[in-house]
Scaffold this motif. Structure first.
Motif, short mmCIF file in Angstrom:
data_model
loop_
_atom_site.label_atom_id
_atom_site.label_comp_id
_atom_site.label_asym_id
_atom_site.label_seq_id
_atom_site.Cartn_x
_atom_site.Cartn_y
_atom_site.Cartn_z
N ARG A 155 -22.96 8.93 11.31
CA ARG A 155 -23.35 7.79 12.14
C ARG A 155 -22.89 7.94 13.58
N TYR A 156 -21.65 8.35 13.79
CA TYR A 156 -21.09 8.31 15.14
C TYR A 156 -21.10 9.65 15.85
N ILE A 192 -12.25 6.01 -1.51
CA ILE A 192 -13.16 5.25 -0.65
C ILE A 192 -13.10 5.79 0.78
N GLY A 193 -11.90 6.08 1.28
CA GLY A 193 -11.77 6.65 2.61
C GLY A 193 -12.41 8.03 2.71
N LEU A 194 -12.26 8.83 1.66
CA LEU A 194 -12.86 10.16 1.65
C LEU A 194 -14.38 10.08 1.62
N LEU A 195 -14.93 9.10 0.90
CA LEU A 195 -16.38 8.95 0.85
C LEU A 195 -16.94 8.33 2.13
N ALA A 196 -16.13 7.54 2.84
CA ALA A 196 -16.59 6.93 4.08
C ALA A 196 -16.55 7.91 5.25
N LEU A 197 -15.79 8.96 5.14
CA LEU A 197 -15.67 9.94 6.22
C LEU A 197 -17.00 10.59 6.57
N PRO A 198 -17.79 11.10 5.61
CA PRO A 198 -19.07 11.69 6.00
C PRO A 198 -20.05 10.68 6.60
N VAL A 199 -19.99 9.45 6.12
CA VAL A 199 -20.86 8.41 6.69
C VAL A 199 -20.51 8.19 8.16
N GLY A 200 -19.21 8.12 8.47
CA GLY A 200 -18.79 7.95 9.85
C GLY A 200 -19.16 9.13 10.72
N LEU A 248 -23.26 12.62 14.77
CA LEU A 248 -24.59 13.22 14.77
C LEU A 248 -25.65 12.29 15.37
N GLU A 249 -25.63 11.02 14.98
CA GLU A 249 -26.63 10.08 15.50
C GLU A 249 -26.23 9.50 16.85
N GLY A 250 -24.97 9.57 17.21
CA GLY A 250 -24.52 9.13 18.54
C GLY A 250 -24.41 7.63 18.70
N LYS A 251 -24.23 6.88 17.62
CA LYS A 251 -24.08 5.43 17.74
C LYS A 251 -22.72 5.11 18.35
N ASP A 252 -22.62 3.92 18.97
CA ASP A 252 -21.40 3.52 19.64
C ASP A 252 -20.51 2.74 18.67
N VAL A 253 -19.30 3.20 18.51
CA VAL A 253 -18.35 2.57 17.60
C VAL A 253 -17.97 1.18 18.10
N MET A 254 -17.72 1.06 19.40
CA MET A 254 -17.28 -0.22 19.95
C MET A 254 -18.38 -1.27 19.87
#
Length: 163
Positions: free
Chosen positions: A135-136, A124-132, A138-144
């Motif tokens: 999102r954060y 699950i962590g390995l699959l969530a890594l590309p999503v993060g 390439l797209e520049g969204k704010d994590v906080m």
């Protein structure tokens, strides 16, 4: 005759001063001999010259307006806690969340569950890594901002906290 070992004993736990050396076994004598021998003066090593060029890490000073300043985050959390009307409930939820985290960590690392759940959790962590990354980075969204939205949506559902 019987020879006595009369050399000073530097190790008090080795009682060899009053033991006749002929009666000691060869292995014991070999093990004790270095401890009872007089020590030679040891010449200190000369310091090695430093290389002309040393690789050093580059240090960057963070600006005071940096968005991930830990002290600013702590002050923000302290201000939110001071503004809370029902502080015992807030403390209870924080303690329950910390307890749930440590219980889940303990539960996951039990020997039987570690074998069963270890690989799926890592997957699950390995699959969530590309999503993060997408999102954060390439797209520049704010994590906080997204974490704050998630926390506010949870606190709206918890009883005892003002909406």
């Amino acid at each position: 005759g019987i020879l006595l070992n009369t050399a000073p004993n530097p190790h008090p736990f080795l009682f060899t001063q009053h033991i006749p050396t002929k009666m000691m076994s060869l292995a014991r004598r070999a093990a004790v001999a270095p401890a009872t021998r007089a020590t030679k003066a040891v010449r200190p090593l000369a310091p090695r010259p430093l290389p002309a060029q040393r690789m050093s890490p580059v240090v960057r000073a963070a600006s005071p307006t940096d968005s991930n300043d830990f002290d600013a985050l702590l002050m923000k959390m302290a201000d939110k806690f001071e503004k809370a009307e029902n502080k015992p409930v807030v403390i209870g939820y924080i303690a329950a969340a910390a307890g749930a985290f440590f219980f889940a960590e303990w539960l996951i690392h039990l020997p039987a569950l570690d074998v069963l759940l270890g690989f799926p959790i890592q997957l699950i962590g390995l699959l969530a890594l590309p999503v993060g990354v997408v999102r954060y980075v390439l797209e520049g969204k704010d994590v906080m901002a997204e974490a704050g939205d998630a926390v506010s949506s949870i606190t709206k559902r918890l009883p005892g906290l003002d909406k």
